[in-house]
Design a protein around this motif. Structure first.
Motif, PDB file in Angstrom:
ATOM      1  N   THR A 164       0.858  -1.182   0.000  1.00  0.00           N
ATOM      2  CA  THR A 164       0.000   0.000   0.000  1.00  0.00           C
ATOM      3  C   THR A 164       0.891   1.228   0.000  1.00  0.00           C
ATOM      4  OG1 THR A 164      -1.803  -1.130   1.149  1.00  0.00           O
ATOM      5  CG2 THR A 164      -1.792   1.268   1.254  1.00  0.00           C
ATOM      6  N   VAL A 199      -3.028   3.962  -2.203  1.00  0.00           N
ATOM      7  CA  VAL A 199      -3.229   3.038  -3.305  1.00  0.00           C
ATOM      8  C   VAL A 199      -2.656   1.681  -2.905  1.00  0.00           C
ATOM      9  CG1 VAL A 199      -2.704   2.509  -5.714  1.00  0.00           C
ATOM     10  CG2 VAL A 199      -3.016   4.882  -5.012  1.00  0.00           C
ATOM     11  N   HIS A 209       4.618   5.706 -11.182  1.00  0.00           N
ATOM     12  CA  HIS A 209       3.269   5.341 -11.611  1.00  0.00           C
ATOM     13  C   HIS A 209       2.940   6.081 -12.902  1.00  0.00           C
ATOM     14  CE1 HIS A 209      -0.968   4.479 -11.644  1.00  0.00           C
ATOM     15  NE2 HIS A 209      -1.281   5.759 -11.485  1.00  0.00           N
TER      16      HIS A 209
END
Length: 96
Positions: free
Chosen positions: A25, A33, A90
């Motif tokens: 996480t 996320v 990301h």
């Protein structure tokens, strides 16, 4: 790297992440996320297999340095569009 393809009718989402991120996480400010097995853990793939999939994919969600670097190298992701969440690379791709 893990690659998982989700299909719902005509919609397809490709989920990609570095192997070591499954189950982690990431938290940054109000953002949290989880890189869940359910969404991301598919087949372990080589960089070549990932590149071939990314070039044909319309919607992609990618986490991890190795996975994002592969996406940049093959031209699927612009390096200026990479975001870092809790220090983890990301990127998302949406093609219409």
């Amino acid at each position: 790297m893990y690659l998982k393809i989700h299909r719902s009718g005509e919609n397809v989402i490709v989920a990609v992440c570095d192997k070591d991120l499954i189950g982690k996480t990431l938290k940054e400010g109000n953002l949290s996320v989880t890189i869940s097995e359910e969404f991301y853990k598919g087949d372990l793939v080589s960089e070549e297999e990932l590149r071939n999939t990314l070039l044909d994919a319309g919607n992609v969600n990618i986490f991890g340095e190795k996975s994002v670097s592969c996406a940049i190298d093959c031209g699927a992701v612009d390096k200026d569009c990479v975001r870092f969440i809790d220090g983890v690379a990301h990127a998302q791709v949406f093609r219409i």
